[in-house]
Scaffold this motif. Sequence first.
Motif, PDB file in Angstrom:
ATOM      1  N   ARG A 208       0.830  -1.208   0.000  1.00 27.53           N
ATOM      2  CA  ARG A 208       0.000   0.000   0.000  1.00 27.53           C
ATOM      3  C   ARG A 208       0.861   1.253   0.000  1.00 27.53           C
ATOM      4  NH1 ARG A 208      -4.940   1.292   4.248  1.00 27.53           N
ATOM      5  NH2 ARG A 208      -5.590   3.259   3.318  1.00 27.53           N
ATOM      6  N   TRP A 209       2.019   1.200   0.699  1.00 27.43           N
ATOM      7  CA  TRP A 209       2.935   2.344   0.735  1.00 27.43           C
ATOM      8  C   TRP A 209       4.320   1.857   0.329  1.00 27.43           C
ATOM      9  CZ3 TRP A 209       0.141   0.887   5.210  1.00 27.43           C
ATOM     10  CH2 TRP A 209      -1.052   1.585   5.392  1.00 27.43           C
ATOM     11  N   VAL A 210       5.029   2.628  -0.453  1.00 31.86           N
ATOM     12  CA  VAL A 210       6.335   2.186  -0.952  1.00 31.86           C
ATOM     13  C   VAL A 210       7.496   2.903  -0.274  1.00 31.86           C
ATOM     14  CG1 VAL A 210       5.413   1.497  -3.183  1.00 31.86           C
ATOM     15  CG2 VAL A 210       6.248   3.832  -2.881  1.00 31.86           C
ATOM     16  N   ARG A 211       7.221   3.977   0.471  1.00 31.46           N
ATOM     17  CA  ARG A 211       8.273   4.664   1.233  1.00 31.46           C
ATOM     18  C   ARG A 211       8.239   4.182   2.668  1.00 31.46           C
ATOM     19  NH1 ARG A 211      10.579   9.348  -0.720  1.00 31.46           N
ATOM     20  NH2 ARG A 211      11.931   9.026   1.096  1.00 31.46           N
ATOM     21  N   ALA A 212       9.417   3.910   3.237  1.00 32.61           N
ATOM     22  CA  ALA A 212       9.504   3.320   4.569  1.00 32.61           C
ATOM     23  C   ALA A 212       8.894   4.212   5.646  1.00 32.61           C
ATOM     24  CB  ALA A 212      10.958   3.009   4.907  1.00 32.61           C
ATOM     25  N   GLU A 213       9.181   5.523   5.569  1.00 36.41           N
ATOM     26  CA  GLU A 213       8.677   6.434   6.602  1.00 36.41           C
ATOM     27  C   GLU A 213       7.149   6.484   6.585  1.00 36.41           C
ATOM     28  OE1 GLU A 213      10.935   7.116   4.364  1.00 36.41           O
ATOM     29  OE2 GLU A 213      12.798   7.335   5.517  1.00 36.41           O
ATOM     30  N   THR A 214       6.572   6.501   5.384  1.00 38.61           N
ATOM     31  CA  THR A 214       5.113   6.524   5.279  1.00 38.61           C
ATOM     32  C   THR A 214       4.518   5.230   5.815  1.00 38.61           C
ATOM     33  OG1 THR A 214       5.310   7.896   3.309  1.00 38.61           O
ATOM     34  CG2 THR A 214       3.188   6.826   3.688  1.00 38.61           C
ATOM     35  N   MET A 215       5.143   4.105   5.462  1.00 37.56           N
ATOM     36  CA  MET A 215       4.656   2.822   5.958  1.00 37.56           C
ATOM     37  C   MET A 215       4.736   2.767   7.477  1.00 37.56           C
ATOM     38  SD  MET A 215       5.933  -1.036   5.009  1.00 37.56           S
ATOM     39  CE  MET A 215       5.369  -0.866   3.319  1.00 37.56           C
ATOM     40  N   PHE A 216       5.836   3.266   8.041  1.00 39.20           N
ATOM     41  CA  PHE A 216       5.987   3.255   9.493  1.00 39.20           C
ATOM     42  C   PHE A 216       4.868   4.046  10.175  1.00 39.20           C
ATOM     43  CE2 PHE A 216       7.390   5.531  13.295  1.00 39.20           C
ATOM     44  CZ  PHE A 216       7.685   4.467  14.137  1.00 39.20           C
ATOM     45  N   THR A 217       4.598   5.245   9.666  1.00 39.99           N
ATOM     46  CA  THR A 217       3.573   6.101  10.280  1.00 39.99           C
ATOM     47  C   THR A 217       2.208   5.427  10.264  1.00 39.99           C
ATOM     48  OG1 THR A 217       4.758   8.104   9.635  1.00 39.99           O
ATOM     49  CG2 THR A 217       2.420   8.337  10.154  1.00 39.99           C
ATOM     50  N   HIS A 218       1.795   4.940   9.102  1.00 39.85           N
ATOM     51  CA  HIS A 218       0.470   4.338   8.986  1.00 39.85           C
ATOM     52  C   HIS A 218       0.392   2.998   9.716  1.00 39.85           C
ATOM     53  CE1 HIS A 218      -1.367   7.195   6.176  1.00 39.85           C
ATOM     54  NE2 HIS A 218      -0.156   7.335   5.674  1.00 39.85           N
ATOM     55  N   THR A 219       1.483   2.257   9.697  1.00 33.98           N
ATOM     56  CA  THR A 219       1.479   0.960  10.364  1.00 33.98           C
ATOM     57  C   THR A 219       1.403   1.125  11.869  1.00 33.98           C
ATOM     58  OG1 THR A 219       2.713  -0.062   8.553  1.00 33.98           O
ATOM     59  CG2 THR A 219       2.767  -1.176  10.672  1.00 33.98           C
ATOM     60  N   GLU A 220       2.147   2.087  12.406  1.00 28.55           N
ATOM     61  CA  GLU A 220       2.058   2.312  13.848  1.00 28.55           C
ATOM     62  C   GLU A 220       0.642   2.712  14.242  1.00 28.55           C
ATOM     63  OE1 GLU A 220       4.151   4.787  17.485  1.00 28.55           O
ATOM     64  OE2 GLU A 220       3.841   5.795  15.574  1.00 28.55           O
ATOM     65  N   TYR A 221       0.019   3.551  13.433  1.00 31.27           N
ATOM     66  CA  TYR A 221      -1.333   4.025  13.747  1.00 31.27           C
ATOM     67  C   TYR A 221      -2.296   2.850  13.869  1.00 31.27           C
ATOM     68  CZ  TYR A 221      -5.126   7.461  13.666  1.00 31.27           C
ATOM     69  OH  TYR A 221      -6.205   8.257  13.999  1.00 31.27           O
ATOM     70  N   LEU A 222      -2.258   1.921  12.890  1.00 24.45           N
ATOM     71  CA  LEU A 222      -3.179   0.785  12.926  1.00 24.45           C
ATOM     72  C   LEU A 222      -2.782  -0.230  13.988  1.00 24.45           C
ATOM     73  CD1 LEU A 222      -5.610  -0.731  11.441  1.00 24.45           C
ATOM     74  CD2 LEU A 222      -3.772  -2.186  10.620  1.00 24.45           C
ATOM     75  N   ASP A 234      -1.935  -4.511  32.210  1.00 16.61           N
ATOM     76  CA  ASP A 234      -1.318  -4.398  33.535  1.00 16.61           C
ATOM     77  C   ASP A 234      -0.659  -5.703  33.956  1.00 16.61           C
ATOM     78  OD1 ASP A 234      -2.096  -1.771  33.880  1.00 16.61           O
ATOM     79  OD2 ASP A 234      -4.049  -2.334  34.717  1.00 16.61           O
ATOM     80  N   THR A 235      -1.170  -6.827  33.469  1.00 18.81           N
ATOM     81  CA  THR A 235      -0.661  -8.132  33.900  1.00 18.81           C
ATOM     82  C   THR A 235       0.503  -8.620  33.047  1.00 18.81           C
ATOM     83  OG1 THR A 235      -2.349  -9.217  32.553  1.00 18.81           O
ATOM     84  CG2 THR A 235      -2.875  -8.817  34.869  1.00 18.81           C
ATOM     85  N   ARG A 236       0.407  -8.414  31.711  1.00 20.23           N
ATOM     86  CA  ARG A 236       1.498  -8.849  30.840  1.00 20.23           C
ATOM     87  C   ARG A 236       1.574  -7.961  29.601  1.00 20.23           C
ATOM     88  NH1 ARG A 236       2.197 -14.454  27.409  1.00 20.23           N
ATOM     89  NH2 ARG A 236       4.299 -14.011  26.664  1.00 20.23           N
ATOM     90  N   PRO A 237       2.217  -6.834  29.712  1.00 19.36           N
ATOM     91  CA  PRO A 237       2.326  -5.957  28.533  1.00 19.36           C
ATOM     92  C   PRO A 237       3.235  -6.567  27.468  1.00 19.36           C
ATOM     93  CG  PRO A 237       3.637  -5.107  30.349  1.00 19.36           C
ATOM     94  CD  PRO A 237       2.871  -6.271  30.894  1.00 19.36           C
ATOM     95  N   ARG A 238       2.815  -6.480  26.202  1.00 16.22           N
ATOM     96  CA  ARG A 238       3.621  -6.930  25.076  1.00 16.22           C
ATOM     97  C   ARG A 238       4.176  -5.692  24.375  1.00 16.22           C
ATOM     98  NH1 ARG A 238       1.452 -12.087  23.667  1.00 16.22           N
ATOM     99  NH2 ARG A 238       0.139 -12.776  25.391  1.00 16.22           N
ATOM    100  N   SER A 239       5.143  -5.893  23.512  1.00 14.51           N
ATOM    101  CA  SER A 239       5.690  -4.752  22.789  1.00 14.51           C
ATOM    102  C   SER A 239       5.868  -5.101  21.317  1.00 14.51           C
ATOM    103  CB  SER A 239       7.023  -4.292  23.390  1.00 14.51           C
ATOM    104  OG  SER A 239       8.019  -5.278  23.215  1.00 14.51           O
ATOM    105  N   ILE A 240       5.651  -4.092  20.471  1.00 17.07           N
ATOM    106  CA  ILE A 240       5.921  -4.165  19.040  1.00 17.07           C
ATOM    107  C   ILE A 240       6.908  -3.044  18.743  1.00 17.07           C
ATOM    108  CG2 ILE A 240       4.950  -4.086  16.715  1.00 17.07           C
ATOM    109  CD1 ILE A 240       2.221  -4.761  17.970  1.00 17.07           C
ATOM    110  N   LYS A 241       8.048  -3.392  18.182  1.00 19.68           N
ATOM    111  CA  LYS A 241       9.095  -2.409  17.910  1.00 19.68           C
ATOM    112  C   LYS A 241       9.349  -2.358  16.410  1.00 19.68           C
ATOM    113  CE  LYS A 241      11.364  -3.327  22.372  1.00 19.68           C
ATOM    114  NZ  LYS A 241      11.251  -1.997  22.976  1.00 19.68           N
ATOM    115  N   VAL A 242       9.529  -1.142  15.883  1.00 22.21           N
ATOM    116  CA  VAL A 242       9.692  -0.950  14.445  1.00 22.21           C
ATOM    117  C   VAL A 242      11.005  -0.223  14.176  1.00 22.21           C
ATOM    118  CG1 VAL A 242       8.653  -0.046  12.334  1.00 22.21           C
ATOM    119  CG2 VAL A 242       7.181  -0.765  14.224  1.00 22.21           C
TER     120      VAL A 242
END
Length: 663
Positions: A208-222, A234-242
């Motif tokens: 959907r997006w071909v530039r990395a910065e644009t993909m990062f912005t929209h992907t983080e939002y969703l 509170d019991t077990r937080p997970r993390s997603i790192k980009v």
Amino acid sequence: MVAPDSAQKEAPLLSGSQTVKSIRDTGYKGTDYALAELIDNSFQWGDANTVLLVIVQRKVQGKQRAAKRVDEIWVIDDGGGMTDEALNLALSFGGSGRYDDRSGIGRFGMGLPQASVSQCKRTDVWTWRRSQPENASHTYLDLQEVEDSAKKVALTVPWPTAPSSPDYVALPDWALDVFKEHAVPDTSMGQPVYSGTAIRWTNLDKLRWVRAETMFTHTEYLLGRVYRNFLTSDTRPRSIKVAVMEGDTLGGPDGFQDVRPNDPLYLHPVPATTLEYWEAAAEVDGDRYIRVTDEQPFVEHYGSRDFVIQRPDGKGTSAVHARLSLAKPQARPGRNPGKDTHQGRHARDNSGISVMRADRELVLEKTLAQEATDRWWGVEIAFDPSLDEIFGVTNNKQDAPYLTQALRLAREHHLTKDEAIDEGLFDEQHPIAELYDMAYQLVVLVNQMKLEGKNEKQAATRARGAQPAVTSVASNVKKTRAAVSPTPGEADYSKNKPDPGKAAETIEQKLEEQDVPAEIRGAIIANYQRGVTVQVIDRPVKQAPAFFWPDEALNLEFLCINNAHPAYESLIGPLRVSNEAIEEMSEDEAKRLLVQSADAMTWLLLAWARFENEHRTSPLLGKIQEIREGWGRRLAEYVEDQAFKAASLFDGEDETQDGESSA
């Protein structure tokens, strides 16, 4: 079944490469949604704590010039990994051994291959269990190979290879480094060992997006919205790192940024979310806004509801939990906050009903979000996978079509469930029948919030004194008159004493028969349930000669003022002025407003006087005079009652009595 003779040839159930091509177009809304499918696997089947998303960008020569484009996408997790058997099945369509498991966010067995082919032609998967990632097993799905071999051999997923195999494809060093930097090793056997999975997409032809910065912005939002409950647990937080990787260079492990939660109800502290900050009304160099970085969320909680739904497996019921929120006035500064403010633009993309399945957002449902101001209310409904068939959950976990249909029918037809079935809108055996009562109530609740939050003046009614579309004018006179000379509605209410729910239903039906809009009905019912039984409504009826007309439903009296009447703008419009507007008036403007108000009252009386004079020689004159005198007596009672209440308030007594409010 009759066996075919030698002249007959049965068609294959699946047509090889053509089936895979068709699956490519079965519908992920975008690259971000396809990535969410992979993260589902990491969190549920892999039980991962951390997911690393790496977007690799390289300079690519186009027709006119070279430009940076996304060339690879990696998803790496520290979950439990897979056996070779499980890895081989993971890339086959529907091959998951987890099909129909209702314990978490996955279930359909299509996620990894379907999401992957929707974005790329080559998918590589490495996995390792209680070992080192250097020893990972590897397999792949290559659509070019599928197409080339489809006519020669049966289509299969290549059996995983180990590092000792001459065909083995190893993980690159940078992937090994970032994994070990972020994963927590198992040291129970002395030497640290790891488990995990890495997925690489290449030959990316459907991004959907071909530039990395644009993909990062929209992907983080969703992703921040879809997994907000995982990220804030509170019991077990997970993390997603980009991380964005330029060519073959990753800016070290510290180049990763945490995906921040994106809360469409805006109940989390603002600086910790993708919203980051909210703007307060303040003039800087004209009409711009300053950033406010405190942690006050810009919405107030509007309550919650539980709806009980019958499970399709016959094992009792399951609760659907709904939460509602509404923007505070200070979250909407300026004349056009939706267009001009940071939070307005952010909320635009978060408008609708957030449908949560197993703590993961399934879809942001837009049926009730039809106007720009719909960004200022939020609804979240949460259910567990036992209700998948009732909601019609799709295998790519992007939609709940039966909920969408129920909301649309409730919004458009305003019928109760029994009435909708009688009208043939759906059959009582259809899953929509289970969802319809909830959908109907959600429409009512959203309409109430729309009315309150239609614009900043309505949202700030109580604080600034602006007039809403529905005005409560409660008075002790109603109670006295109901006992002395009750209206037919009051007599009916006193005789039958309906329970509150039935009374509200009867009143709403009467209002609907009078073509009162749904959002106005919602506000009237909400006021009635608080004990207010006298309400004034602005109603535009261009074809009606009457400036106003009375009506009632049970013990609710309402006065309709025709705001399409030519006299409205001269008589009522100038009086519907907020305290803020009055404060901004000059002394001369305020005086003119008072004069206009006095003239408006005179015009009303002159219109009656003219009507009566025209009937001087009519036999109706006596009746007209009697009506005028009766009306005058009622007017005196109301005025005296208001004067008494004002005096009581001056003496320190409460303004409201018996649940009724005074306008």
